[in-house]
Design a protein around this motif. Structure first.
Motif, PDB file in Angstrom:
ATOM      1  N   ALA A  33       3.800  19.909  57.799  1.00 55.85           N
ATOM      2  CA  ALA A  33       5.068  20.534  57.423  1.00 55.85           C
ATOM      3  C   ALA A  33       4.965  21.183  56.046  1.00 55.85           C
ATOM      4  O   ALA A  33       5.474  22.297  55.825  1.00 55.85           O
ATOM      5  CB  ALA A  33       6.189  19.493  57.445  1.00 55.85           C
TER       6      ALA A  33
ATOM      7  N   ASP B  93       3.436  24.395  56.288  1.00 54.50           N
ATOM      8  CA  ASP B  93       4.173  25.282  57.185  1.00 54.50           C
ATOM      9  C   ASP B  93       3.425  25.504  58.498  1.00 54.50           C
ATOM     10  O   ASP B  93       3.383  26.617  59.028  1.00 54.50           O
ATOM     11  CB  ASP B  93       4.466  26.626  56.499  1.00 54.50           C
ATOM     12  CG  ASP B  93       5.612  27.385  57.170  1.00 54.50           C
ATOM     13  OD1 ASP B  93       6.460  26.728  57.800  1.00 54.50           O
ATOM     14  OD2 ASP B  93       5.636  28.624  57.074  1.00 54.50           O
TER      15      ASP B  93
ATOM     16  N   ASP C  34       3.448  24.248  62.343  1.00 50.21           N
ATOM     17  CA  ASP C  34       4.175  23.514  63.376  1.00 50.21           C
ATOM     18  C   ASP C  34       3.172  22.681  64.175  1.00 50.21           C
ATOM     19  O   ASP C  34       2.119  23.192  64.560  1.00 50.21           O
ATOM     20  CB  ASP C  34       4.876  24.501  64.308  1.00 50.21           C
ATOM     21  CG  ASP C  34       5.857  23.821  65.249  1.00 50.21           C
ATOM     22  OD1 ASP C  34       5.453  22.861  65.944  1.00 50.21           O
ATOM     23  OD2 ASP C  34       7.021  24.253  65.301  1.00 50.21           O
TER      24      ASP C  34
ATOM     25  N   ASP D 265       1.564  24.223  67.025  1.00 51.99           N
ATOM     26  CA  ASP D 265       0.578  25.277  66.784  1.00 51.99           C
ATOM     27  C   ASP D 265      -0.810  24.733  66.484  1.00 51.99           C
ATOM     28  O   ASP D 265      -1.775  25.510  66.409  1.00 51.99           O
ATOM     29  CB  ASP D 265       1.029  26.174  65.631  1.00 51.99           C
ATOM     30  CG  ASP D 265       2.270  26.994  65.980  1.00 51.99           C
ATOM     31  OD1 ASP D 265       2.463  27.270  67.183  1.00 51.99           O
ATOM     32  OD2 ASP D 265       3.034  27.336  65.059  1.00 51.99           O
TER      33      ASP D 265
ATOM     34  N   CYS E 116       1.059  16.781  68.753  1.00 49.66           N
ATOM     35  CA  CYS E 116       0.502  18.142  68.795  1.00 49.66           C
ATOM     36  C   CYS E 116       0.148  18.455  70.252  1.00 49.66           C
ATOM     37  O   CYS E 116      -1.030  18.372  70.649  1.00 49.66           O
ATOM     38  CB  CYS E 116      -0.732  18.249  67.909  1.00 49.66           C
ATOM     39  SG  CYS E 116      -0.459  17.768  66.183  1.00 49.66           S
TER      40      CYS E 116
END
Length: 306
Positions: free
Chosen positions: A60, A63, A65, A68, A92
């Motif tokens: 986080a 940045d 996700d 991703d 994930c």
């Protein structure tokens, strides 16, 4: 560096690379997880499972996700490196879980791995959590010679089975760096000291020395230790790695000598556990437990050699 801190790796010419202090064994400066923020974001090493929330916090902060993240991988399946893999597989959902092939089945069904870990780490098990099984359809098995393409970076896989039969190291040519797992020992940055790691039950001195030679042949500018953190070595890689080979050889010799003088293996473990000075860097409980575990690994190696 405090537990939970995330820092960019600025050693050498490294780029897109960050590391996190996971607070492994409730100790700062012992367990690192690395994040490569590339076209295919990757997490290298996963901690012991109790710290997986810190890894998600680090994503986080960068940045990224969790959806991703495309690769979660580890140098070997000892639970201080792989214990968080199942938790990260859940968090994930689009990531390949890339595991050295020799140990992949033990993370799909970790019962035997848990039993072996409890036997190896003893009282240290209090710091662990039961690992989550990894669905077999999420696992990508790694062999020496494979490469994981992340975009600007790739992780080239080299077998390094001296510390454990399932260990590999990852070469990152773009960063002129190697994720060493435990093949290059334990680096204590605040003391600028390299120390041995020789846990049961697979430790093999001769193979460890071959693994050190492999790392010297790769000749990276930066060694990325799981224990602990990045270390710039530049043109001194060969000398630094030879230093670890000497440390490891002298350690095995010291255990062998002490064992010849004492009546019981338990006394040998107690001797080194009480004599360690690493408590200044970690804490007394962790340092003593680490020393005893490493002695057990050497004793197993000596017995197998005989």
């Amino acid at each position: 560096m405090d537990i939970g801190d995330v820092r960019e790796v600025t050693a050498g010419d490294c780029s897109d690379l960050y590391y996190l202090d996971t607070g492994m064994y409730e100790t700062s400066g012992y367990g690192a997880v690395y994040i490569l923020n590339d076209d295919r974001p990757a997490i290298v090493e996963t901690g012991i499972g109790t710290n997986h929330d810190l890894i998600l916090d680090a994503l986080a902060e960068l940045d990224i996700d969790p959806a991703d993240v495309e690769v979660v991988t580890m140098t070997h399946i000892h639970l201080d490196h792989a214990g968080g893999a199942g938790f990260l597989a859940e968090a994930c959902p689009n990531a390949d879980i890339c595991i050295p092939a020799a140990g992949a089945s033990l993370l799909a069904d970790p019962g035997k791995l848990v039993a072996g870990t409890k036997n190896a780490v003893g009282d240290q098990w209090q710091f662990y959590v039961e690992p989550k099984p990894i669905p077999e359809d999420r696992i990508v098995e790694l062999e020496g010679g494979d490469a994981i393409d992340l975009g600007d970076h790739e992780l080239r896989v080299h077998g390094a089975p001296g510390h454990a039969f399932h260990q590999v190291v990852f070469e990152d040519p773009a960063n002129d760096a190697v994720f060493t797992g435990d093949a290059a020992g334990i680096w204590i940055p605040n003391r600028e000291e390299i120390v041995e790691t020789s846990p049961p039950s697979d430790f093999d001195l001769e193979q460890c020395l071959e693994d050190v030679e492999l790392l010297a042949e790769i000749d990276p500018d930066v060694l990325l230790y799981t224990h602990f953190g990045p270390r710039y070595v530049g043109d001194d890689a060969e000398r630094v790695l030879e230093e670890y080979a000497t440390v490891l050889t002298e350690w095995v010799s010291a255990v062998e000598t002490e064992r010849a003088e004492l009546d019981a293996d338990e006394d040998v473990m107690a001797h080194f556990a009480s004599a360690t000075e690493k408590g200044e860097a970690w804490n007394e409980q962790k340092a003593s437990a680490e020393a005893a575990m490493n002695v057990r690994g050497v004793i197993g190696y000596l017995d197998s050699r005989e």
